[in-house]
Design a protein around this motif. Sequence first.
Motif, PDB file in Angstrom:
ATOM      1  N   UNK A  85      24.897 -32.404  28.097  1.00 22.90           N
ATOM      2  CA  UNK A  85      24.323 -31.332  27.275  1.00 22.90           C
ATOM      3  C   UNK A  85      25.182 -30.840  26.110  1.00 22.90           C
ATOM      4  N   UNK A 134      22.486 -21.484  38.994  1.00 27.94           N
ATOM      5  CA  UNK A 134      21.626 -21.021  37.892  1.00 27.94           C
ATOM      6  C   UNK A 134      20.826 -19.801  38.340  1.00 27.94           C
ATOM      7  N   UNK A 176      24.344 -31.409  22.313  1.00 31.79           N
ATOM      8  CA  UNK A 176      23.282 -30.701  21.585  1.00 31.79           C
ATOM      9  C   UNK A 176      23.743 -29.385  20.954  1.00 31.79           C
ATOM     10  N   UNK A 177      24.980 -28.987  21.216  1.00 28.78           N
ATOM     11  CA  UNK A 177      25.445 -27.727  20.632  1.00 28.78           C
ATOM     12  C   UNK A 177      26.024 -27.968  19.243  1.00 28.78           C
ATOM     13  N   UNK A 201      22.119 -18.620  31.127  1.00 30.16           N
ATOM     14  CA  UNK A 201      22.688 -19.854  31.665  1.00 30.16           C
ATOM     15  C   UNK A 201      21.630 -20.945  31.670  1.00 30.16           C
ATOM     16  N   UNK A 202      22.003 -22.143  31.246  1.00 27.82           N
ATOM     17  CA  UNK A 202      21.049 -23.246  31.298  1.00 27.82           C
ATOM     18  C   UNK A 202      21.509 -24.274  32.319  1.00 27.82           C
ATOM     19  N   UNK A 203      20.524 -24.875  32.963  1.00 30.18           N
ATOM     20  CA  UNK A 203      20.832 -25.907  33.936  1.00 30.18           C
ATOM     21  C   UNK A 203      21.149 -27.201  33.193  1.00 30.18           C
ATOM     22  N   UNK A 204      22.332 -27.728  33.417  1.00 30.21           N
ATOM     23  CA  UNK A 204      22.720 -28.945  32.725  1.00 30.21           C
ATOM     24  C   UNK A 204      24.138 -29.301  33.106  1.00 30.21           C
ATOM     25  N   UNK A 224      21.233 -25.628  41.221  1.00 26.44           N
ATOM     26  CA  UNK A 224      20.106 -24.690  41.198  1.00 26.44           C
ATOM     27  C   UNK A 224      20.537 -23.313  41.692  1.00 26.44           C
TER      28      UNK A 224
END
Lengths: 389, 213
Positions: free
Chosen positions: B82, B64, B85-86, B74-77, B61
């Motif tokens: 993750x 991020x 999904x790209x 930036x995504x939290x993952x 956290x």
Amino acid sequence: MSDEAVEFARLKQVNDPDSLVARFGSENPLPLDAGIAIAPWQIAYQTYGTLNADKSNAILICHALTGDQHVANVHPVTGKSGWWESMVGPGRPIDLDRYFVICANVAGGCMGTTGPASINAATGEPWGLDLPVVTIRDMVRAQALLIDHLGIDTLFAVVGGSMGGMQVLQWAASYPDRVFAVIPIATSAKHSSQNIAFHEVGRQAIMADPDWRRGRYLAEGVSPKKGLSVARMAAHITYMSDSSLQAKFGRRLQDREQMSFGFDADFQIESYLRHQGMSFVDRFDANSYLYVTRAMDYFDLAADYGGKLANAFLGSRTRFCVMSFTSDWLFPTEESRALVHALNASGARVSFAEIDSDRGHDAFLLDVPEMFDIVRGFLDAAARERGLR
Amino acid sequence: MVSIDARRSGPATETRVDLQLVANLVAPKSRVLDVGCGDGALLQLLTETRGCDARGIEISQSGVNACVARGLAVIQGDADADLVYYPDDSFDYVILSQTLQATEQPKVVLEHLLRIGRRAIVSFPNFGHISVRGGLFFNGRMPVTENLAYSWFDTPNIHFCTIRDFVALTKLVRAETEQAIALNHAGKPLSLRAPWWFWNLFGEQAVFVLKRG
């Protein structure tokens, strides 16, 4: 205030609200997804802060299911402070020393924007169920007409939680060139089966009230308060987490030493919910509750783009900042993640944070420092890129 | 050189040697995904000095928050959950810096890096370094070094490898090594002419630039 006085104060807001109002005549109808354009119609809104010379610092805030335009001022009916004053104000994350904030009551609402309680000019009576069902896209279309009316071409940001977040996503999909940055919070690109189910319980409670009168209660001088109150009680449970209910109420009894062996509100949680239900009917219209919950149920952004959510944002240059809360089971993090994955797939510029909170769905309305930090930081950075001072 | 946590908590203002080294491997104006981007120092370096469109994934956290406040996307993952999904070829470079050894499935992660990026840049601590070997050999205990500062029971690093192990993995996933650099204790590259065994013994860190073979 007596019940009649409260009712009068609420009904006044429907057609003659204590806020700004933009009124549109037959030359500017509001086209609805239902296939009908309504006119005349009006949209009630509030603004805060100052619009800069090149009109580039406007932030639109979209309210949730039972919210309204009074985001940062005392509410004209309840006398309570604005629903997001912790977020919006001078020096707050959405800083009124810097940004010009607009918040409008949604189409289908009951605080001054045309909804089922508004007078239908064709009949001189309240619309009731004659009003076509409205959608999230209709709400956003009405907001876009308001933004046109205000002479603003591009919004610096559109921000909202829950149903407000749905509108934020619709803005990004429908008007990608008119929004620089968006912050959808505790929301989803489609309403889940479980959420539709909860809404249906609420609607059935309203429609089962004998005073609902097939939606004609205003014309008949009654009000389905019991039904609306039960709808609110059921919904309110979904806004909180089990752990926050445990912490706040547990199994504690309300003003008594032992169980009454009856059906009074023995438990504090019962008393709390009854209070929530009863105070809600003082400020909300039952038919509006049907319309606005329906709008959320119908929301499925991917369905409008060939079933592929990423297509809704293809080529978008809007900056996205998505947030969810760990204990929110109404709009769980997985739904935000699905949105983020779609945004990634579309190549959009997206940030995402799941914020640790035990307050359930309601967290987005509460004092959650991490949320404030992220909103402030994201808007600061976007403002730099936009060239705002 | 820098340990996993040093990268997260390091100073944001001065550019660290390891970040600069990775940044120099990236062509200007390219699209970059930094997996495990910490406080965003590398993303910012790539954006500001090389004009890159740089995105990040970060699990913490605080990381991020720091990134979003810097205006970074930036995504939290995390890498294990993750990357799947790209889309294929969505980035010119995917960077996995000091994180491979902390993933649940390093092979799967590496395959995703090669699928998502036209090139993958992977850096990791070398478990074959002389100090690590010495620690196990002489003390009979799992090594705790300056660079690998955790005890065996609380380490996030669950899949250690040596440089030679990693080379074997690149062959297994049919990756082509475009560039490989081993770094000494000071974070300076070892001689390019040195043989693999020398790197494997004296390199504390390794950085590989890979592409699909």
